[in-house]
Write an enzyme that holds these catalytic residues in place. Structure first.
Site, PDB file in Angstrom:
ATOM      1  N   HIS A 145       0.791  -1.235   0.000  1.00  0.00           N
ATOM      2  CA  HIS A 145       0.000   0.000   0.000  1.00  0.00           C
ATOM      3  C   HIS A 145       0.822   1.284   0.000  1.00  0.00           C
ATOM      4  O   HIS A 145       0.278   2.362  -0.152  1.00  0.00           O
ATOM      5  CB  HIS A 145      -0.948   0.030   1.213  1.00  0.00           C
ATOM      6  CG  HIS A 145      -0.250   0.396   2.480  1.00  0.00           C
ATOM      7  ND1 HIS A 145       0.332  -0.544   3.300  1.00  0.00           N
ATOM      8  CD2 HIS A 145      -0.007   1.588   3.068  1.00  0.00           C
ATOM      9  CE1 HIS A 145       0.893   0.053   4.331  1.00  0.00           C
ATOM     10  NE2 HIS A 145       0.708   1.358   4.222  1.00  0.00           N
TER      11      HIS A 145
HETATM   12  C1  UD1 Z   1      -1.740   5.632   5.559  1.00  0.00           C
HETATM   13  C2  UD1 Z   1      -0.451   6.144   6.199  1.00  0.00           C
HETATM   14  C3  UD1 Z   1       0.559   5.007   6.324  1.00  0.00           C
HETATM   15  C4  UD1 Z   1      -0.053   3.782   6.986  1.00  0.00           C
HETATM   16  C5  UD1 Z   1      -1.337   3.407   6.243  1.00  0.00           C
HETATM   17  C6  UD1 Z   1      -2.029   2.205   6.867  1.00  0.00           C
HETATM   18  C7  UD1 Z   1       0.008   8.504   5.712  1.00  0.00           C
HETATM   19  C8  UD1 Z   1       0.857   9.452   4.947  1.00  0.00           C
HETATM   20  N1  UD1 Z   1       0.167   7.199   5.411  1.00  0.00           N
HETATM   21  O1  UD1 Z   1      -1.456   5.286   4.212  1.00  0.00           O
HETATM   22  O2  UD1 Z   1       1.672   5.453   7.080  1.00  0.00           O
HETATM   23  O3  UD1 Z   1       0.857   2.713   6.928  1.00  0.00           O
HETATM   24  O4  UD1 Z   1      -2.225   4.516   6.257  1.00  0.00           O
HETATM   25  O5  UD1 Z   1      -3.034   1.722   5.999  1.00  0.00           O
HETATM   26  O6  UD1 Z   1      -0.770   8.920   6.539  1.00  0.00           O
HETATM   27  N2  UD1 Z   1      -8.859   5.051   1.171  1.00  0.00           N
HETATM   28  C9  UD1 Z   1     -10.102   4.488   0.964  1.00  0.00           C
HETATM   29  N3  UD1 Z   1     -10.739   3.942   2.031  1.00  0.00           N
HETATM   30  C10 UD1 Z   1     -10.193   3.940   3.288  1.00  0.00           C
HETATM   31  C11 UD1 Z   1      -8.925   4.499   3.467  1.00  0.00           C
HETATM   32  C12 UD1 Z   1      -8.270   5.045   2.394  1.00  0.00           C
HETATM   33  O7  UD1 Z   1     -10.622   4.471  -0.139  1.00  0.00           O
HETATM   34  O8  UD1 Z   1     -10.848   3.453   4.237  1.00  0.00           O
HETATM   35  C13 UD1 Z   1      -8.175   5.698   0.053  1.00  0.00           C
HETATM   36  C14 UD1 Z   1      -7.915   7.189   0.313  1.00  0.00           C
HETATM   37  O9  UD1 Z   1      -9.004   7.992   0.006  1.00  0.00           O
HETATM   38  C15 UD1 Z   1      -6.704   7.435  -0.554  1.00  0.00           C
HETATM   39  C16 UD1 Z   1      -5.963   6.104  -0.495  1.00  0.00           C
HETATM   40  O10 UD1 Z   1      -6.913   5.117  -0.113  1.00  0.00           O
HETATM   41  O11 UD1 Z   1      -7.080   7.715  -1.879  1.00  0.00           O
HETATM   42  C17 UD1 Z   1      -4.801   6.131   0.439  1.00  0.00           C
HETATM   43  O12 UD1 Z   1      -5.218   6.483   1.755  1.00  0.00           O
HETATM   44  P1  UD1 Z   1      -4.339   7.484   2.645  1.00  0.00           P
HETATM   45  O13 UD1 Z   1      -5.082   7.796   3.872  1.00  0.00           O
HETATM   46  O14 UD1 Z   1      -3.854   8.589   1.792  1.00  0.00           O
HETATM   47  O15 UD1 Z   1      -3.026   6.725   3.035  1.00  0.00           O
HETATM   48  P2  UD1 Z   1      -2.646   5.193   3.156  1.00  0.00           P
HETATM   49  O16 UD1 Z   1      -2.033   4.742   1.885  1.00  0.00           O
HETATM   50  O17 UD1 Z   1      -3.768   4.372   3.705  1.00  0.00           O
END
Ligand code: UD1
Length: 354
Positions: free
Chosen positions: A203
């Site tokens: 991820h």
């Molecule tokens: C975040 C953390 C990372 C941690 C990870 C655990 C930061 C910079 N990174 O990364 O350190 O290891 O969480 O999972 O904070 N999304 C969904 N549904 C959800 C959650 C996320 O669709 O329930 C989507 C978001 O809208 C985004 C993408 O997934 O487009 C990434 O989510 P984001 O919160 O940016 O960071 P993670 O990659 O999850």
């Protein structure tokens, strides 16, 4: 004493649960002063499988406040969190803000609290990848430099903070993830998979948002000697769809796993392939070799002691890496404390805030 506990992303729910249990235990003891805990959820993770399932499984109370902030742009998300957190903290006037790990929610919590002169306790402090291209690394450096009480999960983290000469008090507490593993492992949900399999997660932005890296990881997984089970993080799922990537037969995807299901899959897997920080340690707690899909890791002691191997995108010798991963781990030791990090952290916090 009033604590504002700030969470937002999946691994933080697990870490927070450990502190929540320690607070409950404290409040049951007649001789201790009660601690009032206010749980603030930024909303960073919001899908059921990334969020609510963790609260349900671990029997956690619903957050007192949910800011419902999620966005794919780093600055936009962090900025919105700071704005809302500032308002909440001003109204609440806690004695301390407790934050976990290295996410944007951690950074926002630290920045909002520091401007209001509220002491900051950072759990999982002192980790470094020395790769400033990772948003998490920037978050760690900033958060540690402004935290007042820094709780390190391992000796290397403690040494790093001393080297950086941070102004806050540093404590070696052990790792709350180890406490959690010991506490919940008997509740692991074991999958009904008969054949050997490798458990993979992917991820990190540096892997998912770089198409060349992403494709080369998938092609290596396709060549794993045993099938690879890959529960898909929403970020990875989006990138697969956006780029029209078709995964091979050897890779079986699923929705994200709950915590108890992850513990069950870990126990049954032959080895782990991941770019997650938390899973590298959970592999070790479960006695499974781990191939890490990165060029560096914060958990260097796992590499030094032979429990983990950095493989990047498997560009060099995937056969050797897979062969290594199929050998059982020996000399399993205790690197991350004794499973009582939660209580150590709470006791030090109470002492410090007296
Ligand atoms: C975040 C953390 C990372 C941690 C990870 C655990 C930061 C910079 N990174 O990364 O350190 O290891 O969480 O999972 O904070 N999304 C969904 N549904 C959800 C959650 C996320 O669709 O329930 C989507 C978001 O809208 C985004 C993408 O997934 O487009 C990434 O989510 P984001 O919160 O940016 O960071 P993670 O990659 O999850």
């Amino acid at each position: 004493m009033k604590l504002a506990v700030i969470v937002g992303a999946r691994p933080q729910f697990i870490k927070m649960a450990v502190i929540h249990r320690a607070i409950q235990k404290n409040n049951q003891e007649k001789s201790s002063k009660p601690i009032q805990e206010t749980l603030i959820h930024t909303g960073q993770h919001y899908d059921y499988g990334m969020n609510q399932v963790f609260f349900d499984e671990m029997g956690l109370p619903a957050p007192d406040i949910n800011l419902n902030i999620h966005s794919s742009l780093q600055g936009e998300m962090t900025g919105a969190m700071i704005t809302s957190l500032e308002k909440e903290l001003l109204a609440m006037k806690p004695d301390c803000v407790v934050i976990f790990g290295d996410t944007n929610s951690t950074l926002a919590g630290a920045l909002a609290a520091s401007k209001l002169h509220i002491p900051i306790a950072h759990v999982e402090s002192g980790l470094r990848s020395f790769n400033k291209k990772m948003p998490e690394e920037i978050n760690r450096i900033v958060v540690d430099s402004i935290s007042d009480i820094l709780f390190c999960p391992c000796k290397n983290a403690q040494d790093q903070l001393k080297k950086e000469n941070v102004s806050g008090r540093i404590f070696l507490s052990g790792d709350v993830m180890y406490d959690s593993f010991l506490h919940f492992k008997k509740r692991a949900k074991t999958p009904k998979i008969k054949e050997p399999f490798a458990l993979a997660t992917l991820h990190r932005a540096e892997n998912t948002d770089d198409l060349i890296r992403l494709k080369s990881i998938f092609s290596a997984l396709e060549n794993s000697p045993i099938p690879v089970l890959l529960p898909l993080h929403p970020r990875t799922k989006k990138e697969i769809k956006k780029n029209g990537i078709i995964l091979g037969q050897n890779i079986k995807t699923s929705d994200p796993l709950s915590y108890f299901s992850m513990l069950g899959h870990l126990a049954k897997s032959s080895f782990v392939i991941t770019d997650s920080g938390g899973l590298q340690k959970e592999a070790y707690f479960s006695g499974k070799p781990c191939l890490t899909l990165r060029n560096e890791t914060e958990w260097v002691e796992l590499i030094d002691q032979g429990f983990n191997k950095l493989v990047g995108t498997f560009e060099a010798n995937p056969e050797t890496a897979f062969k290594w991963a199929q050998q059982p781990i020996v000399n399993f030791g205790k690197i991350y404390g004794d499973g009582n990090a939660g209580e150590i952290i709470l006791n030090k916090l109470v002492d410090h805030l007296k």
